[in-house]
Design a protein around this motif. Structure first.
Motif, PDB file in Angstrom:
ATOM      1  N   SER A 183       0.798  -1.232   0.000  1.00 39.27           N
ATOM      2  CA  SER A 183       0.000   0.000   0.000  1.00 39.27           C
ATOM      3  C   SER A 183       0.825   1.274   0.000  1.00 39.27           C
ATOM      4  O   SER A 183       0.297   2.351   0.280  1.00 39.27           O
ATOM      5  N   PHE A 184       2.124   1.175  -0.308  1.00 38.18           N
ATOM      6  CA  PHE A 184       2.954   2.373  -0.238  1.00 38.18           C
ATOM      7  C   PHE A 184       3.039   3.127  -1.565  1.00 38.18           C
ATOM      8  O   PHE A 184       3.760   4.116  -1.670  1.00 38.18           O
ATOM      9  N   SER A 188       0.999   5.475  -4.533  1.00 37.89           N
ATOM     10  CA  SER A 188       0.117   6.645  -4.387  1.00 37.89           C
ATOM     11  C   SER A 188      -1.343   6.246  -4.219  1.00 37.89           C
ATOM     12  O   SER A 188      -2.147   7.023  -3.682  1.00 37.89           O
ATOM     13  N   ASP A 189      -1.713   5.052  -4.675  1.00 41.26           N
ATOM     14  CA  ASP A 189      -3.100   4.609  -4.557  1.00 41.26           C
ATOM     15  C   ASP A 189      -3.300   3.615  -3.418  1.00 41.26           C
ATOM     16  O   ASP A 189      -4.326   2.943  -3.344  1.00 41.26           O
ATOM     17  N   GLY A 190      -2.333   3.521  -2.521  1.00 40.74           N
ATOM     18  CA  GLY A 190      -2.416   2.573  -1.417  1.00 40.74           C
ATOM     19  C   GLY A 190      -3.582   2.863  -0.493  1.00 40.74           C
ATOM     20  O   GLY A 190      -3.876   4.019  -0.170  1.00 40.74           O
ATOM     21  N   LYS A 191      -4.255   1.807  -0.035  1.00 44.27           N
ATOM     22  CA  LYS A 191      -5.469   1.973   0.759  1.00 44.27           C
ATOM     23  C   LYS A 191      -5.233   1.898   2.258  1.00 44.27           C
ATOM     24  O   LYS A 191      -6.108   2.297   3.042  1.00 44.27           O
ATOM     25  N   LEU A 248      -4.288   2.929   5.827  1.00 40.22           N
ATOM     26  CA  LEU A 248      -4.028   4.184   6.533  1.00 40.22           C
ATOM     27  C   LEU A 248      -2.616   4.201   7.104  1.00 40.22           C
ATOM     28  O   LEU A 248      -1.974   5.254   7.159  1.00 40.22           O
ATOM     29  N   GLN A 290      -0.385   5.240   4.278  1.00 46.88           N
ATOM     30  CA  GLN A 290      -0.671   6.610   3.865  1.00 46.88           C
ATOM     31  C   GLN A 290      -0.040   7.622   4.818  1.00 46.88           C
ATOM     32  O   GLN A 290       0.548   8.632   4.385  1.00 46.88           O
ATOM     33  N   GLN A 291      -0.127   7.353   6.122  1.00 48.62           N
ATOM     34  CA  GLN A 291       0.392   8.312   7.085  1.00 48.62           C
ATOM     35  C   GLN A 291       1.921   8.349   7.078  1.00 48.62           C
ATOM     36  O   GLN A 291       2.524   9.410   7.288  1.00 48.62           O
ATOM     37  N   ARG A 305       3.739   7.855   4.326  1.00 48.45           N
ATOM     38  CA  ARG A 305       4.064   8.599   3.106  1.00 48.45           C
ATOM     39  C   ARG A 305       3.889  10.099   3.326  1.00 48.45           C
ATOM     40  O   ARG A 305       4.731  10.909   2.917  1.00 48.45           O
ATOM     41  N   GLN A 306       2.793  10.483   3.973  1.00 47.49           N
ATOM     42  CA  GLN A 306       2.538  11.900   4.217  1.00 47.49           C
ATOM     43  C   GLN A 306       3.603  12.510   5.123  1.00 47.49           C
ATOM     44  O   GLN A 306       4.082  13.624   4.891  1.00 47.49           O
ATOM     45  N   CYS A 337       6.962  -1.061   1.341  1.00 47.85           N
ATOM     46  CA  CYS A 337       7.471   0.027   2.166  1.00 47.85           C
ATOM     47  C   CYS A 337       8.855   0.463   1.708  1.00 47.85           C
ATOM     48  O   CYS A 337       9.193   1.643   1.771  1.00 47.85           O
TER      49      CYS A 337
END
Length: 312
Positions: A143-144, A146-149, A151, A154-155, A157-158, A262
């Motif tokens: 999920s790493f 850009s379309d990873g689901k 959370l 996502q956090q 990456r952000q 990851c």
């Protein structure tokens, strides 16, 4: 088709109902708040601790999980910066505790020459339920992109994007367990409506390199370091580990970015994913942690040697 898993209909991907059934069966088996969080909080005398996010799973298990990054003090942008991640799959115990052990032991010494950033437990709900997935039945280590689901991914990456930091090295700490064949592989096949094919689980430590960033000398340095504390997995009769051709002793390769791993989360030129086998009769939980620590130190020593060579 997979007919060994108890949830779902053979050949049909799970719907919301099957995912809800799976989630209802997950139970808390150990405590992130007792096992992991106190160690992180106890590092504040030597490191900067930043909460980069949280997972509000209160409706699921009555808990909100804080997500922490541990940074070396006196951050200097002219020093190489390294990223160490653990617990992407929460059930892979030595990944979490290997990252923490590094912070408790040798990280301070390395921080005189390197900026060190450690995310020790990316999936705390997975740690507590001894699980590969998130509560939504999503694999965070796919999920790493850009379309990873997930959370959890996502956090991460952000947070890394917000740092605006280039990394020289990233090592991601994992395990390959017998439960990959007994539980998580069959569950994934059932979830996706596909045929399950168990893989041959290697007995010993190995590494997964990135196909796009192979760095064989880097991986050899890690393998040599780990070999001092535990055994390295031997290739099978086909010259393979986990059904992949070996690139060198103890090393296979996979395309990190296309798989959403990851290890693709940064553009570090030196990148590796560790794999410890905790179910081996030839090892102990402590040796698994020591193997992760040795992998980190082998990676950082290689980086420092290369940096010294470039300067001279």
């Amino acid at each position: 088709m997979n007919n060994n898993y108890h949830i779902g209909t053979v050949g049909q991907p799970w719907t919301t109902a099957e995912k809800a059934q799976w989630l209802s069966e997950q139970k808390i088996k150990r405590s992130f708040f007792n096992d992991v969080l106190p160690i992180i909080e106890g590092l504040d005398a030597y490191f900067d601790i930043e909460q980069y996010g949280e997972l509000n799973y209160d409706p699921i298990c009555g808990k909100v999980y804080p997500l922490y990054a541990v940074k070396s003090r006196n951050w200097q942008y002219d020093k190489p910066t390294v990223l160490i991640t653990g617990g992407v799959h929460g059930y892979e115990t030595s990944g979490v505790h290997g990252a923490l052990r590094f912070l408790q032991t040798s990280a301070v010494a390395y921080s005189s020459q390197l900026n060190i950033l450690v995310l020790p437990c990316i999936s705390p709900w997975g740690y507590e339920t001894i699980n590969r997935w998130t509560p939504a039945a999503v694999d965070p280590n796919r999920s790493f992109g850009s379309d990873g689901k997930a959370l959890e991914a996502q956090q991460v990456r952000q947070y890394l994007t917000s740092l605006k930091q280039r990394f020289a090295l990233h090592i991601d700490l994992h395990e390959t367990t017998d439960s990959d064949n007994s539980e998580f592989g069959p569950a994934t096949a059932a979830r996706d409506g596909k045929e399950n094919e168990n893989w041959s689980i290697p007995d010993g430590f190995y590494l997964a390199a990135d196909t796009e960033r192979p760095s064989p000398a880097f991986h050899k340095a890690i393998i040599d370091s780990v070999a001092r504390v535990t055994h390295i997995a031997e290739a099978d009769e086909n010259g393979e580990l986990i059904d992949e051709k070996i690139q060198q002793f103890g090393v296979v390769s996979c395309p990190n970015a296309s798989m959403g791993l990851c290890a693709s989360v940064s553009d570090a030129p030196l990148v590796s994913t560790t794999e410890v086998y905790p179910d081996s009769p030839r090892t102990t939980p402590e040796q698994c942690i020591q193997a992760q620590l040795a992998a980190i130190e082998g990676a950082l020593n290689y980086l420092l040697q290369q940096s010294s060579a470039d300067i001279s």
